[in-house]
Write a protein that holds these residues in place. Structure first.
Motif, PDB file in Angstrom:
ATOM      1  N   LEU A   2      35.954 -54.929 -31.655  1.00 46.97           N
ATOM      2  CA  LEU A   2      37.265 -54.329 -31.921  1.00 46.97           C
ATOM      3  C   LEU A   2      37.128 -53.375 -33.092  1.00 46.97           C
ATOM      4  CD1 LEU A   2      40.406 -54.409 -31.306  1.00 46.97           C
ATOM      5  CD2 LEU A   2      40.541 -56.024 -33.208  1.00 46.97           C
ATOM      6  N   LYS A   3      37.598 -52.135 -32.907  1.00 47.64           N
ATOM      7  CA  LYS A   3      37.565 -51.164 -33.986  1.00 47.64           C
ATOM      8  C   LYS A   3      38.933 -50.494 -34.095  1.00 47.64           C
ATOM      9  CE  LYS A   3      34.822 -47.449 -36.025  1.00 47.64           C
ATOM     10  NZ  LYS A   3      33.628 -46.564 -35.848  1.00 47.64           N
ATOM     11  N   ILE A   4      39.606 -50.766 -35.214  1.00 44.86           N
ATOM     12  CA  ILE A   4      40.915 -50.179 -35.494  1.00 44.86           C
ATOM     13  C   ILE A   4      40.729 -49.122 -36.571  1.00 44.86           C
ATOM     14  CG2 ILE A   4      43.274 -50.656 -36.240  1.00 44.86           C
ATOM     15  CD1 ILE A   4      42.780 -53.601 -35.481  1.00 44.86           C
ATOM     16  N   GLU A   5      41.187 -47.917 -36.288  1.00 45.21           N
ATOM     17  CA  GLU A   5      41.016 -46.821 -37.241  1.00 45.21           C
ATOM     18  C   GLU A   5      42.358 -46.179 -37.564  1.00 45.21           C
ATOM     19  OE1 GLU A   5      36.811 -44.778 -36.916  1.00 45.21           O
ATOM     20  OE2 GLU A   5      37.787 -44.683 -34.946  1.00 45.21           O
ATOM     21  N   SER A  23      37.246 -53.497 -38.501  1.00 43.73           N
ATOM     22  CA  SER A  23      36.186 -53.613 -37.498  1.00 43.73           C
ATOM     23  C   SER A  23      35.797 -55.077 -37.352  1.00 43.73           C
ATOM     24  CB  SER A  23      34.962 -52.785 -37.890  1.00 43.73           C
ATOM     25  OG  SER A  23      35.249 -51.397 -37.844  1.00 43.73           O
ATOM     26  N   VAL A  24      35.764 -55.548 -36.122  1.00 42.12           N
ATOM     27  CA  VAL A  24      35.424 -56.933 -35.818  1.00 42.12           C
ATOM     28  C   VAL A  24      34.272 -56.936 -34.822  1.00 42.12           C
ATOM     29  CG1 VAL A  24      36.247 -59.129 -34.888  1.00 42.12           C
ATOM     30  CG2 VAL A  24      37.819 -57.658 -36.174  1.00 42.12           C
ATOM     31  N   SER A  59      43.733 -45.177 -33.757  1.00 44.91           N
ATOM     32  CA  SER A  59      43.114 -45.579 -32.498  1.00 44.91           C
ATOM     33  C   SER A  59      42.648 -47.030 -32.571  1.00 44.91           C
ATOM     34  CB  SER A  59      41.920 -44.668 -32.179  1.00 44.91           C
ATOM     35  OG  SER A  59      40.905 -44.810 -33.160  1.00 44.91           O
ATOM     36  N   VAL A  60      42.533 -47.652 -31.376  1.00 42.40           N
ATOM     37  CA  VAL A  60      42.003 -49.011 -31.262  1.00 42.40           C
ATOM     38  C   VAL A  60      41.034 -49.038 -30.093  1.00 42.40           C
ATOM     39  CG1 VAL A  60      42.489 -51.456 -30.945  1.00 42.40           C
ATOM     40  CG2 VAL A  60      44.150 -50.005 -32.146  1.00 42.40           C
ATOM     41  N   THR A  61      39.778 -49.311 -30.373  1.00 48.02           N
ATOM     42  CA  THR A  61      38.748 -49.413 -29.335  1.00 48.02           C
ATOM     43  C   THR A  61      38.349 -50.864 -29.169  1.00 48.02           C
ATOM     44  OG1 THR A  61      37.916 -47.225 -29.951  1.00 48.02           O
ATOM     45  CG2 THR A  61      36.480 -48.585 -28.580  1.00 48.02           C
ATOM     46  N   PHE A  62      38.263 -51.296 -27.912  1.00 42.96           N
ATOM     47  CA  PHE A  62      37.966 -52.694 -27.595  1.00 42.96           C
ATOM     48  C   PHE A  62      36.834 -52.757 -26.588  1.00 42.96           C
ATOM     49  CE2 PHE A  62      39.212 -56.474 -24.858  1.00 42.96           C
ATOM     50  CZ  PHE A  62      38.645 -57.414 -25.695  1.00 42.96           C
ATOM     51  N   GLU A  63      35.857 -53.614 -26.877  1.00 44.87           N
ATOM     52  CA  GLU A  63      34.766 -53.829 -25.931  1.00 44.87           C
ATOM     53  C   GLU A  63      35.170 -54.955 -24.990  1.00 44.87           C
ATOM     54  OE1 GLU A  63      30.457 -55.768 -26.293  1.00 44.87           O
ATOM     55  OE2 GLU A  63      30.610 -53.881 -27.415  1.00 44.87           O
ATOM     56  N   GLY A  64      35.481 -54.591 -23.744  1.00 49.04           N
ATOM     57  CA  GLY A  64      36.047 -55.535 -22.801  1.00 49.04           C
ATOM     58  C   GLY A  64      35.035 -56.459 -22.163  1.00 49.04           C
ATOM     59  N   GLU A  68      32.410 -52.567 -21.567  1.00 48.77           N
ATOM     60  CA  GLU A  68      32.775 -51.161 -21.642  1.00 48.77           C
ATOM     61  C   GLU A  68      33.682 -50.930 -22.851  1.00 48.77           C
ATOM     62  OE1 GLU A  68      35.853 -52.819 -18.671  1.00 48.77           O
ATOM     63  OE2 GLU A  68      34.064 -53.450 -19.774  1.00 48.77           O
ATOM     64  N   GLN A  69      33.619 -49.724 -23.423  1.00 48.97           N
ATOM     65  CA  GLN A  69      34.457 -49.370 -24.561  1.00 48.97           C
ATOM     66  C   GLN A  69      35.805 -48.877 -24.041  1.00 48.97           C
ATOM     67  OE1 GLN A  69      33.557 -49.913 -27.819  1.00 48.97           O
ATOM     68  NE2 GLN A  69      31.755 -50.900 -26.912  1.00 48.97           N
ATOM     69  N   LEU A  70      36.866 -49.566 -24.386  1.00 47.48           N
ATOM     70  CA  LEU A  70      38.188 -49.282 -23.843  1.00 47.48           C
ATOM     71  C   LEU A  70      39.126 -48.770 -24.930  1.00 47.48           C
ATOM     72  CD1 LEU A  70      38.557 -52.612 -21.829  1.00 47.48           C
ATOM     73  CD2 LEU A  70      37.877 -50.385 -20.897  1.00 47.48           C
ATOM     74  N   ASP A  71      39.983 -47.826 -24.547  1.00 52.05           N
ATOM     75  CA  ASP A  71      41.065 -47.386 -25.422  1.00 52.05           C
ATOM     76  C   ASP A  71      42.203 -48.376 -25.240  1.00 52.05           C
ATOM     77  OD1 ASP A  71      43.158 -46.213 -26.768  1.00 52.05           O
ATOM     78  OD2 ASP A  71      43.056 -44.293 -25.715  1.00 52.05           O
ATOM     79  N   LEU A  72      42.289 -49.348 -26.131  1.00 47.41           N
ATOM     80  CA  LEU A  72      43.236 -50.442 -25.967  1.00 47.41           C
ATOM     81  C   LEU A  72      44.674 -49.944 -25.903  1.00 47.41           C
ATOM     82  CD1 LEU A  72      42.933 -53.598 -25.847  1.00 47.41           C
ATOM     83  CD2 LEU A  72      43.786 -53.605 -28.185  1.00 47.41           C
TER      84      LEU A  72
END
Length: 252
Positions: A2-5, A23-24, A59-64, A68-72
């Motif tokens: 999880l990456k929150i920017e 970042s988690v 933005s929030v990116t999540f590895e599902g 895959e890298q997802l735009d949450l």
């Protein structure tokens, strides 16, 4: 994972999150602490996709589940859940007329279909539900009752942990899971979080006011959230400092 920017969010035109970044990584537990009104629950709701919370920046990116890298933020709530995100509520809702087992099997199979997996049979589901319930002191009689109707605070939280165990998320965002728990229920819920989510391919964002649950879950990082952004981060010792000094001193 999880990456929150620089996340900004508001509700009814009132800004709540003001440039939050976090970042988690997989295998980690991050605790979020902070005073009332700091934006802790709003963070959980935004990640879960609750209606009424408008993201105005960041933005929030999540590895599902499929790595895959997802735009949450571009996903519907059910898509986020199917991708492996679980949101635990501070106040789990009651659903009259719907039994726990019906609700849980429907939710689990909906997620499995979304991921292209075969549905779980009734027999396999009941065996899995019984195993999760036994670990969390939730009987099958409780699971046959309507969702959370007539449950105590501790029963609702234990029932929510059963849901998490059955759904098997990659990332659990837990909003004040310790709220309303007595000592015994706290131990059961804390042990449940460790059993279900402490794994190299999973992660937890644990939102809490108090250090007591962290003695059981033992986070890798503790963050102080104030005025909509993270103002300080540290290890587990930061939670003890907050307990001694209070938020005003530590976040100053």
């Amino acid at each position: 994972m999880l990456k929150i920017e620089n996340l900004h969010a508001e509700i009814d035109g009132k800004p709540i999150l003001n440039g939050l970044s976090l970042s988690v990584r997989a295998g980690q537990v991050h605790a979020i602490m902070g005073p009332n009104g700091a934006g802790k629950s709003t963070l959980g709701y935004v990640l879960g996709g609750r209606p009424g919370y408008e993201v105005t920046g960041g933005s929030v990116t999540f590895e599902g589940s499929n790595n895959e890298q997802l735009d949450l933020l571009d996903m519907a709530p059910d898509e986020r859940a199917a991708a492996g995100l679980f949101l635990g509520f501070q106040y789990p809702v009651e659903i009259p007329g719907v039994s726990n087992v019906q609700f849980l099997r429907t939710a689990l199979n909906a997620q499995r279909r979304a991921r292209g997996e075969a549905e779980m049979s009734a027999g396999d589901f009941l065996r899995a539900a019984r195993a999760q319930g036994e670990a969390l002191d939730v009987s099958m009689d409780m699971m046959k009752r309507n969702v959370n109707v007539g449950f105590s605070g501790g029963e609702k939280k234990r029932n929510e942990m059963v849901q998490m165990g059955l759904l098997g998320p990659r990332l659990a965002v837990l909003d004040e899971t310790d709220s309303g728990l007595d000592i015994d229920a706290l131990r059961i819920v804390g042990a449940g979080i460790n059993r279900i989510m402490r794994a190299p391919d999973k992660a937890v964002v644990l939102i809490t006011h108090y250090q007591r649950l962290l003695d059981i879950v033992q986070p890798d990082f503790v963050h102080v959230l104030a005025e909509g952004r993270i103002v300080r981060s540290g290890g587990p010792e930061l939670a003890h400092e907050l307990e001694r000094e209070g938020y005003a001193q530590v976040a100053a």
